[in-house]
Design an enzyme around this catalytic site. Structure first.
Site, short mmCIF file in Angstrom:
data_model
loop_
_atom_site.label_atom_id
_atom_site.label_comp_id
_atom_site.label_asym_id
_atom_site.label_seq_id
_atom_site.Cartn_x
_atom_site.Cartn_y
_atom_site.Cartn_z
N ASP A 35 22.10 25.48 -4.38
CA ASP A 35 20.99 25.70 -4.74
C ASP A 35 21.23 26.66 -6.19
OD1 ASP A 35 19.21 23.50 -4.11
OD2 ASP A 35 17.67 25.36 -3.85
N ALA A 36 22.28 27.53 -5.58
CA ALA A 36 22.85 28.93 -6.25
C ALA A 36 23.69 27.63 -7.10
CB ALA A 36 23.36 30.05 -5.18
N SER A 84 -1.36 -5.91 -9.62
CA SER A 84 -2.23 -5.22 -8.18
C SER A 84 -1.34 -5.83 -7.32
CB SER A 84 -3.87 -4.76 -8.36
OG SER A 84 -3.89 -5.98 -8.33
N GLU A 115 7.55 -1.82 2.68
CA GLU A 115 8.40 -0.65 1.90
C GLU A 115 7.14 0.59 2.09
OE1 GLU A 115 7.97 -1.95 -2.37
OE2 GLU A 115 9.20 -3.16 -1.53
N ARG A 138 -0.35 2.14 -16.43
CA ARG A 138 -0.77 0.83 -15.94
C ARG A 138 -2.57 0.43 -16.57
NH1 ARG A 138 -4.44 -1.68 -11.92
NH2 ARG A 138 -4.33 -3.99 -11.57
N GLU A 175 6.03 4.75 -8.61
CA GLU A 175 4.78 5.75 -8.57
C GLU A 175 4.99 6.95 -8.74
OE1 GLU A 175 1.77 3.74 -7.82
OE2 GLU A 175 0.50 4.40 -6.53
N TYR A 227 9.48 0.66 -6.98
CA TYR A 227 9.25 -0.47 -6.17
C TYR A 227 9.26 -1.69 -6.33
CZ TYR A 227 4.74 0.48 -7.81
OH TYR A 227 3.49 0.29 -8.71
S1 IVH Z 1 4.28 -3.49 -5.63
C1 IVH Z 1 2.86 -7.03 -8.52
N1 IVH Z 1 4.83 -1.76 -3.87
O1 IVH Z 1 -0.32 -0.13 -4.99
C2 IVH Z 1 3.15 -6.38 -7.37
N2 IVH Z 1 2.65 -1.78 -4.97
O2 IVH Z 1 -2.73 -1.66 -5.10
C3 IVH Z 1 2.79 -4.97 -7.53
N3 IVH Z 1 1.80 0.68 -4.50
O3 IVH Z 1 -0.58 -1.04 -8.57
C4 IVH Z 1 2.77 -3.80 -6.86
N4 IVH Z 1 3.23 1.57 -3.29
O4 IVH Z 1 0.27 1.15 -8.26
C5 IVH Z 1 3.74 -2.14 -5.11
N5 IVH Z 1 5.33 0.14 -2.31
C6 IVH Z 1 4.55 -0.72 -3.47
C7 IVH Z 1 3.61 -0.25 -3.19
C8 IVH Z 1 2.37 -0.44 -4.49
C9 IVH Z 1 2.20 1.55 -3.90
C10 IVH Z 1 0.62 0.39 -5.77
C11 IVH Z 1 0.97 0.73 -7.32
C12 IVH Z 1 -0.52 -0.26 -7.49
C13 IVH Z 1 -1.27 -0.46 -5.93
C14 IVH Z 1 -1.90 -1.89 -6.24
#
Ligand code: IVH
Length: 670
Positions: A35-36, A84, A115, A138, A175, A227
């Site tokens: 770090d330093a 979503s 993931e 979003r 995210e 992601y």
């Molecule tokens: S993919 C078309 N991958 O979950 C696919 N979303 O419930 C779009 N999220 O709005 C999302 N981890 O904010 C994806 N590994 C991941 C994620 C992820 C968290 C969130 C994201 C999304 C929400 C949907």
């Protein structure tokens, strides 16, 4: 006047180097320099930029401090909508998802990427010609808010992409979240400043990211994981989602290390079980895992239904927050008399574990939550943290619900309860007269980091106290085989073992002994400093407030607590009895200022040393002002590796921390 060419070249080199180290640190989680050294580079950069402000660019690694506040966020239209995910709440629902995918694709088995599902806020980051030009929330999926200034302050978000082969337009989707440790530190800071305390890391991340004043965001511990992608112009992309993630990583964008390619639903479920098991030890909160069909041509074939892709599903974990009823508020008396209110709950399963008690911390916390008996409350259990009450569902409060009152007398010994000014805790004044305090102090005395009396657990302490065989810690050493063997569930063999353990514990160190006395505010580290400063119990006992405060890290409150402890005749008598029973220690090396040769240096010991024990090495280091910690980080100055060193040694090598062998340590100690 334009800056000399030399300065400009140095500036460019510095930026490149800092970007590289950011990448190693944030994306690869594998820093090359301490770090330093990093701080020195950044300081040099800032110095040049201060002298030549005309050379500052928005992508300079110095530009993460936030900008002037705005009155409202501008609207952003997403070129590619932010969708979503549909959810699966069980293995069956996951199998159903896989079956539907296979049927639609008319294949026997599908490859997925698995993931973590991060519990934060979705953001879209737009890079044009490699430069971060826009950050957006979003929103409703089609229109979000422009939070460019805010995302620019997040250190895991690159201000420009690395390499050269990135597309002209690249929208990175991912995210923003807060780690559990970052969240805890933020809340502690907020509490200390009498500011809003956040209920969970997600709320804290949301509250921090959506600040109109991005300088506030800059001071919040936010992180980013990518992601997926939004709009991409000007470059062909690989055929697999996993390859895209790999490419993004290559361009300096952070992708979760847990991400994995798996086969079929079996692979998905194995991944789920594995992550579920590690959930409590992950540095950030996840609320499930996401499976995505890995082949993009297959994704395209599957398409979308309403606003979610058919090629992905979120397999959710059991929730970490649940609603239940608060049956009663009891109080518990701790070792130092602190009275902690405890919520008794209608049992409820939270994150897969049944919870029937939750801590309410102290009176102020109860007031802050305005929680009352009979209330419907939200309980939260995350990681290995003790379950807590996050909030009260006000709408469900029954009429006539009464405020909690701290008892005026100890529920265990009936002594008066007092709350000193400036203290959060109310305390029982009964001292060792109080059964609860006495028992807790004996348990503390016997514990591993104190006198380490093997086999003397909490239950046995309660049993001994019930039977009247012991009244204080010193009585432990008067126990005989017959006394012990007569106890329920205790045979001859256990009795003999316990006596042997008691005997063994007599050979200790002054620091351990001081710690085991349970003096309020004297933890392990302070006990260690006191031992090396005074060298004997007698000298410590004789010290007045002024002398005590000469010890590093001892302030007025700690000094007063030590003085009060030794002022009590009962405590002095117990110490005498313990010494008479044969408790002894080698005389610690007393520090004098001129010998603080390692002041502030941080050491980690690993492996077996030949000429001294680890404890002795630790004491010798501490006597010279060094700190000895348990884990290696970039802050560590030296790792001392004895025979058969553990993973700490490897970590030290990875981080480039200096490594000493035993001979090197001895040299340093001389
Ligand atoms: S993919 C078309 N991958 O979950 C696919 N979303 O419930 C779009 N999220 O709005 C999302 N981890 O904010 C994806 N590994 C991941 C994620 C992820 C968290 C969130 C994201 C999304 C929400 C949907």
């Amino acid at each position: 006047m334009a800056a000399p060419k030399k300065v400009q070249q140095r500036l460019a080199a510095l930026r490149k180097e800092i970007d590289h180290h950011n990448y190693r640190y944030y994306v690869l989680d594998d820093p090359e320099i301490p770090d330093a050294a990093y701080d020195r580079l950044l300081r040099e950069l800032q110095e040049i930029e201060t002298n030549h402000p005309e050379l500052i660019t928005p992508e300079s690694p110095s530009q993460r401090v936030g900008a002037s506040p705005v009155t409202a966020f501008q609207e952003v239209r997403h070129a590619v909508p932010m969708l979503s995910l549909s959810n699966a709440f069980s293995n069956e629902e996951t199998s159903d998802f896989d079956r539907r995918v296979r049927e639609r694709l008319q294949v026997d088995s599908v490859e997925y990427t698995a993931e973590p599902k991060f519990d934060g806020l979705a953001v879209s980051l737009r890079y044009e010609n490699g430069k971060l030009v826009q950050g957006a929330t979003r929103g409703d999926g089609t229109r979000g808010e422009d939070i460019t200034q805010n995302v620019r302050t997040v250190s895991t978000i690159p201000l420009h992409l690395l390499g050269t082969n990135y597309p002209a337009v690249l929208e990175v989707r991912g995210e923003v979240l807060m780690s559990i440790a970052g969240f805890a530190a933020l809340n502690e800071r907020q509490r200390a400043n009498n500011e809003k305390v956040f209920a969970n890391p997600r709320n804290a991340a949301a509250g921090s990211l959506r600040q109109l004043d991005s300088r506030i965001t800059a001071n919040r511990p936010l992180e980013f994981f990518c992601y997926g992608l939004g709009e991409v112009v000007g470059r062909e992309l690989p055929a697999l989602h996993s390859e895209i993630l790999e490419l993004l990583r290559h361009w300096g964008v952070r992708v979760a290390a847990e991400t994995k390619v798996v086969n079929g639903v079996e692979g998905c479920l194995t991944f789920y079980r594995d992550i579920m098991q590690r959930r409590d030890s992950l540095p950030y909160e996840i609320d499930g895992v996401v499976y995505k069909v890995n082949r993009l041509d297959q994704q395209e074939k599957l398409g979308f239904v309403s606003r979610a892709p058919r090629w992905a599903v979120a397999h959710k974990f059991p929730a970490q927050e649940e609603m239940t009823t608060l049956l009663a508020i009891d109080v518990q008396v701790g070792r130092t008399g602190a009275i902690t209110p405890v919520a008794r709950l209608e049992p409820v399963v939270v994150g897969g574990v049944t919870v029937s008690n939750a801590t309410l911390h102290n009176e102020d916390e109860i007031e802050r939550l305005d929680v009352r008996k009979g209330d419907t409350v939200i309980v939260r259990r995350a990681g290995d943290v003790i379950p807590e009450i996050v909030s009260v569902v006000a709408a469900k409060r029954k009429k006539g619900a009464r405020h909690f009152r701290m008892p005026t007398h100890c529920p265990v010994c009936n002594s008066e309860v007092v709350r000193l000014e400036g203290e959060a805790a109310a305390r029982c004044t009964g001292g060792l007269f109080c059964d609860a305090q006495r028992r807790e102090s004996i348990k503390h005395f016997a514990s591993r980091r104190a006198m380490d009396i093997e086999g003397l657990g909490d239950k046995l302490v309660d049993q001994l106290d019930d039977s009247g065989l012991i009244n204080d810690i010193a009585d432990l050493y008067t126990l005989n085989k017959q006394d012990l063997a007569d106890l329920e569930r205790m045979g001859d063999k256990s009795a003999v073992n316990l006596l042997a353990a008691l005997d063994k514990s007599k050979n200790t160190t002054l620091a351990r002994f001081l710690f085991s006395l349970g003096i309020r505010l004297v933890g392990e580290a302070t006990a260690q400093t006191l031992a090396s400063h005074f060298g004997s119990v007698e000298d410590l006992q004789a010290a007045d407030l002024e002398a005590l405060q000469l010890v590093p890290d001892v302030g007025p409150a700690v000094a007063e607590s030590i003085r009060a402890f030794f002022h009590e005749k009962h405590n002095r008598d117990v110490i005498k009895k313990l010494r008479k029973a044969g408790i002894h220690w080698p005389k610690p090396e007393v520090v004098n200022k001129s010998k603080q040769t390692l002041q502030g240096k941080i050491f980690v010991l690993t492996g077996t040393l030949e000429k001294m024990t680890r404890d002795e090495a630790k004491q010798a280091l501490q006597a010279r002002g060094a700190k000895v910690t348990g884990s290696v980080s970039k802050k560590t100055d030296y790792v001392v590796g004895g025979k058969d060193p553990g993973s700490k040694y490897d970590k030290a090598q990875q981080l480039g921390v200096r490594i000493l062998d035993e001979a090197g340590l001895r040299k340093l100690l001389k």
